[in-house]
Design a protein around this motif. Structure first.
Motif, short mmCIF file in Angstrom:
data_model
loop_
_atom_site.label_atom_id
_atom_site.label_comp_id
_atom_site.label_asym_id
_atom_site.label_seq_id
_atom_site.Cartn_x
_atom_site.Cartn_y
_atom_site.Cartn_z
N GLY A 1 -0.96 5.85 1.05
CA GLY A 1 -0.44 5.67 2.41
C GLY A 1 1.07 5.54 2.44
N PHE A 2 1.65 5.02 1.34
CA PHE A 2 3.10 4.89 1.24
C PHE A 2 3.76 6.18 0.76
CE2 PHE A 2 3.23 -0.02 0.49
CZ PHE A 2 2.85 -0.21 1.81
N GLY A 3 2.95 7.21 0.48
CA GLY A 3 3.53 8.49 0.07
C GLY A 3 3.65 8.68 -1.42
N LEU B 1 6.50 -0.86 -3.49
CA LEU B 1 6.17 0.56 -3.68
C LEU B 1 7.01 1.42 -2.73
CD1 LEU B 1 2.27 0.46 -3.99
CD2 LEU B 1 3.96 0.56 -5.84
N LEU B 2 7.31 0.86 -1.56
CA LEU B 2 8.17 1.60 -0.62
C LEU B 2 9.58 1.78 -1.18
CD1 LEU B 2 7.08 -0.10 2.73
CD2 LEU B 2 6.73 2.31 2.10
N THR B 3 10.07 0.78 -1.88
CA THR B 3 11.38 0.89 -2.51
C THR B 3 11.37 1.97 -3.58
OG1 THR B 3 11.71 -1.47 -2.12
CG2 THR B 3 13.22 -0.41 -3.67
N ILE B 4 10.29 2.03 -4.36
CA ILE B 4 10.15 3.07 -5.38
C ILE B 4 10.18 4.45 -4.74
CG2 ILE B 4 8.58 4.07 -7.08
CD1 ILE B 4 7.63 1.20 -7.67
N ARG B 5 9.36 4.62 -3.69
CA ARG B 5 9.31 5.92 -3.04
C ARG B 5 10.67 6.31 -2.46
NH1 ARG B 5 6.84 6.40 2.71
NH2 ARG B 5 9.02 5.87 3.09
N ARG B 6 11.37 5.33 -1.92
CA ARG B 6 12.64 5.62 -1.24
C ARG B 6 13.70 6.12 -2.20
NH1 ARG B 6 15.71 1.60 3.01
NH2 ARG B 6 17.59 2.85 3.29
N TYR B 7 13.74 5.57 -3.43
CA TYR B 7 14.85 5.87 -4.32
C TYR B 7 14.49 6.79 -5.48
CZ TYR B 7 17.31 2.26 -1.75
OH TYR B 7 17.90 1.54 -0.74
N ALA B 8 13.23 7.25 -5.54
CA ALA B 8 12.81 8.06 -6.69
C ALA B 8 13.64 9.33 -6.84
CB ALA B 8 11.33 8.42 -6.56
#
Length: 597
Positions: free
Chosen positions: A513-515, A455-462
């Motif tokens: 929590g991951f944004g 999920l952090l990867t998703i948030r980072r590159y969205a």
């Protein structure tokens, strides 16, 4: 001119049209990472949370783009972590190139830190092409061959580059003895192979003689949808789909019976059970018990890979060739079926099936029927969506309940059937098609295994995707559900709670929590609005849907042995015995209630 071997590697990847490398750093690839630092984000370094996810993202990218997916990892543990994703590529025939670091040449053979015999490690998974680059002059040819072989053979290939080679000054191969040239065009246009006329005539004779024709399509037929439809119309045939071919034809065609196999539909089971002629196109579907009984049907198979023909059924005519061109050459030789009663029966079965699925999806459960999660998505599925599904019980609902319309793409881990692929597949799909929404359907077991971190990867590159919508839908039932049902139905064993029960948690809270935006669903009436909100959002969304683990994934033809095993599991004290029997009875009953047909 590239300064170092690492610089040349990225330069040549750009020339091949590679736009991103799914990777995780480590000192075994420091020389390449340094080159990324001066490459102006071309290609992008897409940082996953784990090397296995890098490989899955490359597979997802390749599946949905048709181009080579590239992943990269450091030596030792990083290289080992790539294996599962690369085997997924191998077994589903997907072009992926893995670039892997290795300890310095001077330390090789000295039991140095993170030194692993990478040749032995990758020998099987990269059997089509595996090479270690030990001098810079070797790299151009090795890289080009890895790319071309991956495309031509639809397979993973591996390029090993020791860390000290990566930082050496790049020297191209010379026009000299024992130097191998490379470079030039990166175009690779596969030849269009059509089966020879004599074999086409034999195939036409078999197909024209049939009065009850069944067609089975796999992913190899994806570029031949129009031709498959024309042949099916002419022969009055029904069309079943292997899971990897679920998006070959839309499910709103009345003669398309849907998926086949344990995760398939009853109309597909009946199509194969009752047909007298079988045409298989671009599929090596492994479960032969769901094909006609041996000797009952005459069979023709079309596949670009002759090595895959005749593996599952005793075929009478084998047509090695591209699906679309071979079907186009076959069409003028087909006379068509005058009696349409077989097609009418198929269409009646299909219409009745979808009514049954709708009723089964609306059976009350505690708290939410998992079938309804996918059923509610059907009415809201964007016309250009990409859907990924994980292994586990969610694959049942993807195969049976998801009504795939024209234009929508979908895939899962077909032959390897590994857990944890849906979320990284969806990330790869977003890099392949940043302008299309993606939906990952996953169970909570796969989510706890590796999906949460990604999920952090998703948030980072969205923000790199022109359409930032990526919906992760978690079926939250606190059970490793597919294995639980397999224990019951195949082994006659009750659920063993120590192995099957998952620790409870809020996936929505973690996503927040991951944004990321997140929605929790605990009642069936909340499902439709939750899908509406997620699919209209301006960024990624996680749906945390609490659902009933005891709604059974009933096979299209539950055998007496499976029924007996289920009874034995209950008698042996399955912890959910009473509830699962009630839910099973309610679900199965829907098949026998009257329909409009």
């Amino acid at each position: 001119m590239a300064d170092t071997v690492g610089d040349y590697l990225l330069q040549r990847l750009r020339e091949w049209g590679v736009e991103q490398v799914f990777a995780y750093p480590g000192d075994g690839i420091n020389g390449i990472v340094t080159a990324f630092g001066t490459a102006d984000d071309r290609p992008r370094f897409v940082q996953s949370r784990h090397e296995e996810m890098s490989a899955f993202e490359a597979v997802g990218y390749a599946k949905f783009s048709g181009r080579v997916g590239v992943c990269m990892a450091t030596s030792g543990p990083g290289a080992i972590h790539l294996l599962n994703g690369l085997y997924d590529a191998k077994l589903d025939h997907v072009p992926v190139v893995a670039i892997v670091g290795q300890t310095e040449r001077s330390a090789m053979g000295g039991a140095y830190q993170q030194e692993v015999d990478l040749q032995a490690l990758f020998k099987d998974v990269a059997s089509e092409y595996l090479v270690e680059v030990n001098v810079s002059e070797q790299l151009p040819n090795a890289l080009d061959r890895a790319m071309r072989t991956a495309l031509a053979r639809r397979a993973p290939t591996v390029l090993i580059i020791p860390s000290d080679v990566q930082t050496e000054k790049y020297a191209p191969p010379a026009h000299a003895f024992k130097d191998v040239p490379a470079g030039g065009s990166t175009e690779l246009v596969a030849p269009v192979v059509t089966a020879p006329p004599a074999e086409l005539a034999r195939a036409a004779e078999v197909l024209n003689a049939g009065s009850e024709v069944a067609i089975l399509v796999g992913q190899g037929a994806r570029g031949a949808a129009a031709e498959v439809t024309a042949v099916a119309d002419l022969l009055g045939a029904g069309v079943a789909k292997a899971l990897l071919g679920k998006d070959v034809l839309p499910d709103d065609l009345p003669f398309v019976t849907g998926s086949i196999g344990l995760l398939g539909t009853r109309p597909s089971y009946e199509l194969m059970r009752d047909c007298d002629t079988l045409l298989m196109i671009g599929s090596s579907f492994p479960y032969s018990q769901f094909l006609p009984e041996y000797g009952k049907a005459r069979a023709v198979q079309i596949d670009l890979d002759g090595g895959l023909i005749g593996m599952r059924y005793p075929t009478e005519v084998n047509l090695v060739g591209d699906a679309a061109s071979t079907l186009r050459a076959l069409l003028p030789l087909l006379t068509g079926a005058e009696d349409r009663s077989w097609r009418e029966t198929v269409e009646k079965n299909v219409a009745g099936w979808w009514e049954t699925i709708e009723k089964q999806s609306h059976v009350d459960a505690d708290p939410v029927n998992p079938m309804r999660i996918v059923w509610e998505l059907n009415a809201r599925l964007p016309a250009d969506a990409i859907v990924t599904a994980d292994s586990g019980s969610i694959a049942n609902w993807y195969g049976k309940v998801l009504r795939m319309p024209a234009g929508v793409r979908g895939s899962l881990s077909g032959t390897l059937a590994t857990m944890g692929n849906a979320v990284p597949y969806a990330i790869g799909a977003k890099f392949a098609h940043p302008d299309r929404p993606a939906i990952a359907l996953t169970g909570d077991g796969a989510m706890q295994m590796n999906g949460l971190a990604e999920l952090l990867t998703i948030r980072r590159y969205a923000d790199r995707w022109s359409d930032p919508r990526l919906v992760v839908c978690v079926l939250h039932n606190n059970d490793l559900n597919q294995v639980t049902w397999e224990l019951r139905a195949m082994g006659g064993a009750p659920r063993f709670e120590e192995s099957q029960v998952l620790p409870d948690m809020s996936y929505a809270d973690v996503a927040r929590g991951f944004g990321m935006e997140a929605i929790t669903v605990t009642e069936p009436g909340q499902l439709g609005p939750a899908w509406d909100r997620a699919l209209s959002a301006d960024g990624p969304v996680l749906l945390d849907v609490h659902c009933d683990p005891d709604v059974p994934p009933i096979p299209p033809h539950a055998t007496a042995e499976q029924a007996l095993s289920m009874v034995q599991a209950v008698l042996k004290g399955d912890p959910s015995a009473a509830h699962l029997m009630v839910e099973g009875a309610k679900t199965k009953l829907q098949e026998f209630l009257p329909t409009r047909h």
